[in-house]
Design a protein around this motif. Sequence first.
Motif, mmCIF file in Angstrom:
data_model
loop_
_atom_site.group_PDB
_atom_site.id
_atom_site.type_symbol
_atom_site.label_atom_id
_atom_site.label_comp_id
_atom_site.label_asym_id
_atom_site.label_seq_id
_atom_site.Cartn_x
_atom_site.Cartn_y
_atom_site.Cartn_z
ATOM 1 N N HIS A 177 57.662 57.941 42.889
ATOM 2 C CA HIS A 177 56.918 56.734 42.525
ATOM 3 C C HIS A 177 55.461 56.986 42.137
ATOM 4 N N VAL A 178 54.984 58.231 42.222
ATOM 5 C CA VAL A 178 53.537 58.453 42.121
ATOM 6 C C VAL A 178 53.159 59.273 40.901
ATOM 7 N N ASP A 179 51.867 59.217 40.587
ATOM 8 C CA ASP A 179 51.317 60.001 39.482
ATOM 9 C C ASP A 179 50.765 61.337 39.954
ATOM 10 N N ARG A 180 50.398 61.413 41.225
ATOM 11 C CA ARG A 180 49.928 62.673 41.799
ATOM 12 C C ARG A 180 50.358 62.732 43.255
ATOM 13 N N VAL A 181 50.801 63.884 43.687
ATOM 14 C CA VAL A 181 51.173 64.108 45.071
ATOM 15 C C VAL A 181 50.040 64.845 45.781
ATOM 16 N N GLU A 182 49.603 64.289 46.885
ATOM 17 C CA GLU A 182 48.617 64.952 47.741
ATOM 18 C C GLU A 182 49.378 65.610 48.891
ATOM 19 N N LEU A 183 49.381 66.929 48.921
ATOM 20 C CA LEU A 183 50.089 67.665 49.948
ATOM 21 C C LEU A 183 49.283 67.666 51.242
ATOM 22 N N LYS A 184 49.942 67.331 52.335
ATOM 23 C CA LYS A 184 49.329 67.418 53.657
ATOM 24 C C LYS A 184 49.981 68.583 54.392
ATOM 25 N N ALA A 185 49.457 69.765 54.131
ATOM 26 C CA ALA A 185 50.037 70.972 54.716
ATOM 27 C C ALA A 185 49.895 70.996 56.226
ATOM 28 N N GLN A 186 48.940 70.221 56.743
ATOM 29 C CA GLN A 186 48.702 70.196 58.183
ATOM 30 C C GLN A 186 49.422 69.041 58.862
ATOM 31 N N SER A 187 50.448 68.473 58.246
ATOM 32 C CA SER A 187 51.081 67.280 58.801
ATOM 33 C C SER A 187 51.647 67.524 60.199
ATOM 34 N N ALA A 188 52.104 68.748 60.488
ATOM 35 C CA ALA A 188 52.607 69.040 61.838
ATOM 36 C C ALA A 188 51.510 68.895 62.881
ATOM 37 N N ALA A 189 50.258 69.079 62.462
ATOM 38 C CA ALA A 189 49.135 68.992 63.394
ATOM 39 C C ALA A 189 48.742 67.559 63.713
ATOM 40 N N THR A 190 49.287 66.585 62.995
ATOM 41 C CA THR A 190 49.002 65.171 63.272
ATOM 42 C C THR A 190 50.264 64.401 63.648
ATOM 43 N N LYS A 191 51.377 65.108 63.812
ATOM 44 C CA LYS A 191 52.654 64.454 64.079
ATOM 45 C C LYS A 191 52.621 63.648 65.370
ATOM 46 N N GLY A 192 51.825 64.101 66.343
ATOM 47 C CA GLY A 192 51.743 63.397 67.613
ATOM 48 C C GLY A 192 50.781 62.234 67.628
ATOM 49 N N GLY A 193 50.178 61.923 66.477
ATOM 50 C CA GLY A 193 49.275 60.783 66.407
ATOM 51 C C GLY A 193 47.816 61.136 66.563
ATOM 52 N N ALA A 194 47.488 62.430 66.660
ATOM 53 C CA ALA A 194 46.097 62.893 66.733
ATOM 54 C C ALA A 194 46.066 64.305 66.164
ATOM 55 N N LEU A 195 44.876 64.751 65.718
ATOM 56 C CA LEU A 195 44.755 66.083 65.124
ATOM 57 C C LEU A 195 44.779 67.159 66.205
ATOM 58 N N ASP A 196 45.724 68.076 66.093
ATOM 59 C CA ASP A 196 45.840 69.220 66.987
ATOM 60 C C ASP A 196 45.319 70.443 66.230
ATOM 61 N N VAL A 197 44.095 70.863 66.550
ATOM 62 C CA VAL A 197 43.442 71.947 65.818
ATOM 63 C C VAL A 197 44.209 73.259 65.984
ATOM 64 N N ALA A 198 44.739 73.509 67.176
ATOM 65 C CA ALA A 198 45.474 74.755 67.411
ATOM 66 C C ALA A 198 46.711 74.841 66.519
ATOM 67 N N THR A 199 47.416 73.734 66.350
ATOM 68 C CA THR A 199 48.583 73.721 65.463
ATOM 69 C C THR A 199 48.154 73.875 64.013
ATOM 70 N N MET A 200 47.082 73.215 63.630
ATOM 71 C CA MET A 200 46.573 73.334 62.265
ATOM 72 C C MET A 200 46.242 74.786 61.925
ATOM 73 N N ALA A 201 45.712 75.536 62.895
ATOM 74 C CA ALA A 201 45.315 76.921 62.651
ATOM 75 C C ALA A 201 46.497 77.823 62.327
ATOM 76 N N THR A 202 47.709 77.422 62.726
ATOM 77 C CA THR A 202 48.880 78.274 62.503
ATOM 78 C C THR A 202 49.627 77.948 61.218
ATOM 79 N N VAL A 203 49.165 76.956 60.464
ATOM 80 C CA VAL A 203 49.820 76.618 59.191
ATOM 81 C C VAL A 203 49.609 77.777 58.211
ATOM 82 N N THR A 204 50.677 78.247 57.612
ATOM 83 C CA THR A 204 50.628 79.453 56.789
ATOM 84 C C THR A 204 50.591 79.145 55.294
ATOM 85 N N ASP A 205 50.233 80.172 54.522
ATOM 86 C CA ASP A 205 50.342 80.061 53.059
ATOM 87 C C ASP A 205 51.774 79.757 52.640
#
Length: 295
Positions: A177-205
């Motif tokens: 439905h969209v003209d541009r997709v914004e990728l949220k590569a850190q989505s696993a770090a917010t899955k619990g409803g708040a930003l988890d910095v430790a989880t964000m740090a492990t997101v890989t290329d």
Amino acid sequence: MRHTVNLLHAADDPVEWARRREDEGWDAISVADHVFTGTHQYPHVWVSATTMAMATSRIRISTAFVNNLFRGPVEVAHAALQLSVVSGGRFELGLGAGWASDEVTGSGLRYPDPPERAGRFAESAAIVRSLLHDGSCHFRGEYYAIDVPAIGPRPGTPPPLIAAVGGPRTIREVTPHVDRVELKAQSAATKGGALDVATMATVTDDHLLDLIERVRAVRPDVELSLFVLVGAGDDPRTVAMRDAMTSGGGLFQRFFGAPEHVAEGLAWLETVGITRASLSAVSPDTIERLAPHAV
């Protein structure tokens, strides 16, 4: 590579902030759709976006991202059409599923589980697309029943629709439905409803590359951008995030540290097919420090 920079602080004057970003040469500016996270206070999304549009003449204006748990799709489309006219065609509508649980429940609303949030988001994207492009919408889904025979104003060209996606269902059901997709590569770090910095740090290329491949399987030609938390300099917040991201050894270590280092990291994104980075700064001076190196 093009860049969007995000207004995040209620204390910032949106007129002064927007004019400074335009003078620095950034491609676009946006405003976050939050009330609070923790004790941090945010500006109002529609008021600020309109103010920034009226205060500038060249730079594009966007929302990062309109919270689907706060705003109904008819209101979103109506505001986007008006902002497109007010801005002289410079407005881009960014739409997101909503993720901050304390903010939602603290505002007196129900915070749905992940499957429902994704389902609501997918239906909302379809409704907004119809309203922007057709000027009407008749929709019956699991979460929304919409019957809008006409909506205005009607700009000559509808504002582009951007959606933030990170999970398999939103990639599959929102991307069409969209003209541009914004990728949220850190989505696993917010899955619990708040930003988890430790989880964000492990997101890989590789995770980012996998997201790109999944989106391309749905829409091979859709434009891609990436949401990037960024810190440029040696202030305590940036140093703490740099150290956390470096210890994790993941994707986001590119985006914290000296301005030159961050600019190189942003330029790398273009080599994997991402043409725009949406920057949310962790420290107040990051954008000003980064401008001479990234713009």
